[in-house]
Design a protein around this motif. Structure first.
Motif, PDB file in Angstrom:
ATOM      1  N   ILE A 409       0.956  -1.079   0.105  1.00  0.00           N
ATOM      2  CA  ILE A 409      -0.083  -0.180   0.011  1.00  0.00           C
ATOM      3  C   ILE A 409       0.831   1.249  -0.042  1.00  0.00           C
ATOM      4  O   ILE A 409       1.932   1.269   0.630  1.00  0.00           O
ATOM      5  CB  ILE A 409      -1.002  -0.118   1.165  1.00  0.00           C
ATOM      6  N   HIS A 411       0.844   5.835  -0.208  1.00  0.00           N
ATOM      7  CA  HIS A 411      -0.070   6.906  -0.013  1.00  0.00           C
ATOM      8  C   HIS A 411       0.795   8.030   0.319  1.00  0.00           C
ATOM      9  O   HIS A 411       1.932   7.975   0.766  1.00  0.00           O
ATOM     10  CB  HIS A 411      -1.080   6.702   1.035  1.00  0.00           C
ATOM     11  N   VAL A 417      -4.377   7.148  -2.281  1.00  0.00           N
ATOM     12  CA  VAL A 417      -4.095   5.870  -1.698  1.00  0.00           C
ATOM     13  C   VAL A 417      -4.097   4.691  -2.701  1.00  0.00           C
ATOM     14  O   VAL A 417      -5.163   4.568  -3.317  1.00  0.00           O
ATOM     15  CB  VAL A 417      -5.024   5.429  -0.423  1.00  0.00           C
ATOM     16  N   ALA A 419      -2.494   0.745  -4.245  1.00  0.00           N
ATOM     17  CA  ALA A 419      -1.774  -0.543  -3.958  1.00  0.00           C
ATOM     18  C   ALA A 419      -1.324  -1.373  -5.180  1.00  0.00           C
ATOM     19  O   ALA A 419      -1.529  -0.954  -6.366  1.00  0.00           O
ATOM     20  CB  ALA A 419      -2.755  -1.441  -3.359  1.00  0.00           C
ATOM     21  N   ILE A 439      -7.546   2.399  -3.854  1.00  0.00           N
ATOM     22  CA  ILE A 439      -8.156   2.126  -3.108  1.00  0.00           C
ATOM     23  C   ILE A 439      -9.559   3.004  -3.062  1.00  0.00           C
ATOM     24  O   ILE A 439      -9.621   4.160  -3.030  1.00  0.00           O
ATOM     25  CB  ILE A 439      -7.767   2.407  -1.603  1.00  0.00           C
ATOM     26  N   ASP A 447      -3.825   1.453   6.412  1.00  0.00           N
ATOM     27  CA  ASP A 447      -3.073   0.258   5.742  1.00  0.00           C
ATOM     28  C   ASP A 447      -3.815  -1.177   5.991  1.00  0.00           C
ATOM     29  O   ASP A 447      -3.936  -1.862   4.983  1.00  0.00           O
ATOM     30  CB  ASP A 447      -1.703   0.104   6.020  1.00  0.00           C
ATOM     31  N   SER A 450      -6.950  -1.153   3.903  1.00  0.00           N
ATOM     32  CA  SER A 450      -6.684  -1.120   2.427  1.00  0.00           C
ATOM     33  C   SER A 450      -6.213  -2.559   1.977  1.00  0.00           C
ATOM     34  O   SER A 450      -6.585  -2.997   0.871  1.00  0.00           O
ATOM     35  CB  SER A 450      -5.608  -0.144   1.978  1.00  0.00           C
ATOM     36  N   GLN A 511      -1.412  -6.377   9.131  1.00  0.00           N
ATOM     37  CA  GLN A 511      -1.734  -6.559   7.532  1.00  0.00           C
ATOM     38  C   GLN A 511      -1.827  -8.001   7.337  1.00  0.00           C
ATOM     39  O   GLN A 511      -2.612  -8.492   6.428  1.00  0.00           O
ATOM     40  CB  GLN A 511      -0.496  -6.148   6.902  1.00  0.00           C
ATOM     41  N   SER A 666       3.791   2.151   2.686  1.00  0.00           N
ATOM     42  CA  SER A 666       2.985   1.702   3.846  1.00  0.00           C
ATOM     43  C   SER A 666       3.896   1.999   5.152  1.00  0.00           C
ATOM     44  O   SER A 666       3.287   2.039   6.239  1.00  0.00           O
ATOM     45  CB  SER A 666       2.592   0.592   3.434  1.00  0.00           C
TER      46      SER A 666
END
Length: 684
Positions: A409, A411, A417, A419, A439, A447, A450, A511, A666
């Protein structure tokens, strides 16, 4: 592993006629394409006892789940269709020409008013004269640098040319005599074209005329006691002779021919090609190929001919092609080459004289290339195999993860944002299957959410493909867009058709838990998940409180790091693109009926958006094509749009320039747009 007897066609179903056949795997991906004079006899060879098959042929037929064929009228049509399908489907078990990068050519753009000499790669363009290919771009530049003394043809880009014409000052090459400077009218367009024609004639092999002419001019200058001019001509003659030495005469009869040699063992073959034009070796190239099945030298030559001339037409296909062995049968291949050229092509084995001696030289090059490749590949294969085995052992997998997908991810302070998904197969990048996501499920920075959204979207589409519910309706243009733009149709590399054995996420326990939850919600339980945390390079598994720590010297850890870093690089590249698009947006975009031409006219007239914002309606109306109603609309739109606030790097407090936006992944580390992290590989 499939049993070939489970999909073997029934007796009598296969026609006894020329055609092309395709083997597909359980996911309907084409894994092998072949042609045959008799489809019935050829396909029967694949369905014999497995123990009697070539090892790689045995792997192919056990990987396949179905076979299909297309009947054609002639063997030439079969050859053409086989080539088209190999280029279209990229089957994994077909002959692969590794290291076949786009070779550079010396090109002269005769289709322009002022022809330009430059290095070109890729597809050939109409109206451009090509010489080569060369092994390295620097070899072209060395040759051009020598010839510009005698043929001062333009080499600058269109932007430099226009800027010089605008300012009335030529570039450095114009000042030092290596460009005739048509940009400032030192020579006319016709005179410059004559120089380009002479340059092309010299490169085509007609060298004696120019050297004799310069030597005569040098003698005349000396007799007239113009010694400085005579010295310059002497240096020009030396430059031409030095350029000629770079491609010595090898065939005295000024032959145009390509010589192809093959060096092979049981598993691999090296192909070397020398391009001879005007009796001189103008270029050299080579490939290394896997031998998927027991294949003759003639068949390897046929594949090389397809690779060489499949996209070529006209003079790019020479009159004569010399090979170590002829394809069987040779007539369809010879007819196909003649169609590509537009006239007859001689395909033969040299028997004596200079051509046979040169073929022996090409053969030695092929032997050396095969030895060098096997030396490198042995180490490379061993390393990659060990890395995959270490990963399987550390993660307690049933087998080595031949396909790994990694997600990251990216941003900037919660905006834009995005991926990325990158794919590694057999430890190597598979860039054609990279994917990128925007996203859309929520706004802001999260994160974990996402990652859950991305994994859900990717594998939801995989399940849809698996269930064969029909064609995609792609409402997410960022998803499913391959990095090299491959088509998305039956049998081709699809968007999300093939499952990995291992999913790697960039991050730690949160995650990993999000990715695992997404798979569980979709009912997928046969795909392993892990995460690689940046801080200590720890490998996290679902439902484990403690990470798996691989040794720092582990090949498995190094492979996971490469996969993670590639996903990080790809995500940041996409994030930068999205942010740059946002910064390039203008309040003028929202003015109805205002197209690009009038936008450019407005900005050119006022010089900047700031000055346009402060202009009155009457001043705006002074721009050609802008009426009162449009001017009033523009003024209202600019008044309502507040200037965007500058971006701030939260780590340093630095105000970042819009021209070089910083982005974060991320993990939150800043990356400057102008200086990509060297660990993350080459930008795509």
């Amino acid at each position: 592993m499939a049993d070939p007897s489970s999909y073997r066609p029934k007796p009598g179903e296969i026609p006894d006629s020329p055609g092309v056949y395709r083997f597909r795997d359980e996911h309907r991906r084409v894994i092998y394409v072949g042609k045959a004079k008799s489809l019935r006899q050829r396909l029967a060879n694949y369905f014999q006892d497995l123990a009697s098959l070539h090892p790689r042929t045995r792997t192919m037929v056990t990987t396949a789940a179905s076979v299909e064929w297309t009947v054609v009228s002639t063997e030439v049509e079969a050859l053409q269709l086989e080539y088209s399908w190999i280029k279209e489907f990229d089957p994994r078990f077909n002959v692969k020409y590794r290291d076949d990068k786009s070779y550079p050519y010396l090109a002269v753009t005769m289709n322009e008013e002022f022809p330009r000499v430059q290095v070109m790669r890729g597809q050939k363009r109409k109206g451009v004269r090509y010489f080569g290919p060369y092994g390295h771009a620097w070899a072209i530049r060395d040759t051009v640098d020598l010839l510009l003394r005698v043929f001062p043809v333009r080499t600058c880009s269109a932007g430099v040319f226009k800027n010089a014409a605008r300012t009335g000052r030529p570039c450095l090459l114009g000042y030092i005599g290596k460009c005739s400077a048509p940009c400032v009218d030192r020579v006319s367009a016709d005179e410059h074209r004559d120089l380009a024609e002479d340059f092309c004639d010299f490169m085509a092999g007609r060298t004696g005329t120019y050297i004799r002419r310069l030597e005569q001019q040098m003698t005349e200058a000396a007799e007239e006691m113009e010694y400085e001019r005579a010295a310059r001509l002497r240096d020009d003659v030396g430059a031409l002779k030095k350029a000629m030495e770079k491609s010595a005469v090898v065939l005295a009869d000024a032959t145009d021919a390509d010589l192809i040699a093959v060096a092979e063992d049981e598993l691999e073959a090296a192909v070397q090609i020398f391009h001879v034009r005007g009796g001189r070796v103008r270029g050299q190239r080579g490939w290394v190929t896997d031998k998927v099945e027991e294949i003759t030298t003639g068949a390897l030559v046929e594949h090389a001919l397809q690779q060489l001339y499949g996209e070529e037409k006209g003079d790019s296909v020479p009159k004569e092609v010399l090979v170590p062995a002829l394809p069987d049968p040779v007539e369809p291949v010879q007819e196909w080459l003649a169609e590509r050229r537009g006239s007859g092509v001689s395909l033969r084995i040299p028997q004596r004289g200079d051509k046979k001696a040169l073929m022996e030289t090409v053969q030695r090059n092929a032997q050396q290339a095969l030895v060098l490749h096997k030396t490198k590949r042995a180490s490379d294969l061993t390393t990659r195999s060990r890395a995959l085995e270490e990963i399987a052992e550390a993660l307690d997998l049933d087998s080595a993860p031949l396909r790994i997908e990694c997600y990251d991810i990216s941003h900037l302070q919660g905006d834009d944002v995005v991926a990325s998904m990158v794919v590694f197969e057999d430890g190597l990048q598979r860039k054609s299957e990279y994917r990128r996501f925007q996203i859309k499920g929520f706004a802001g920075q999260d994160d974990v959410r996402s990652m859950h959204e991305v994994i859900s979207r990717r594998f939801r589409r995989y399940l849809a493909e698996k269930e064969k519910t029909g064609e995609w309706v792609d409402d997410l243009p960022e998803e499913g867009t391959p990095e090299n733009g491959l088509k998305d149709d039956d049998g081709r590399p699809k968007k999300f058709a093939y499952p990995p054995q291992l999913v790697v996420v960039d991050g730690g326990q949160p995650q990993v838990a999000a990715a695992k939850k997404a798979l569980d919600e979709l009912g997928i339980d046969d795909i392993a998940v892990c995460g690689l945390a940046k801080r200590l390079e720890e490998v996290w598994l679902p439902d484990d409180d403690d990470p798996v720590v691989l040794p720092r010297t582990s090949e498995g850890l190094y492979l996971l790091q490469r996969v993670r870093d590639e996903a990080h690089r790809f995500a940041i590249t996409y994030q930068r693109t999205k942010r740059a698009q946002r910064f390039r947006s203008s309040p003028l975009d929202d003015v109805p009926g205002l197209g690009d031409t009038r936008k450019q006219a407005l900005l050119k007239h006022f010089g900047s958006l700031k000055k346009l914002r402060s202009a009155t309606i009457d001043q705006i109306r002074e721009v050609p094509g802008i009426g009162r109603k449009t001017a009033e609309t523009i003024a209202v739109a600019l008044a309502q749009a507040a200037p965007a606030a500058p971006a701030v790097n939260t780590a340093t407090g630095e105000i970042m320039d819009e021209e070089e936006p910083g982005t974060t992944g991320s993990g939150g580390e800043p990356v400057t747009a102008g200086a990509p992290d060297e660990r993350r590989g080459q930008e795509t």
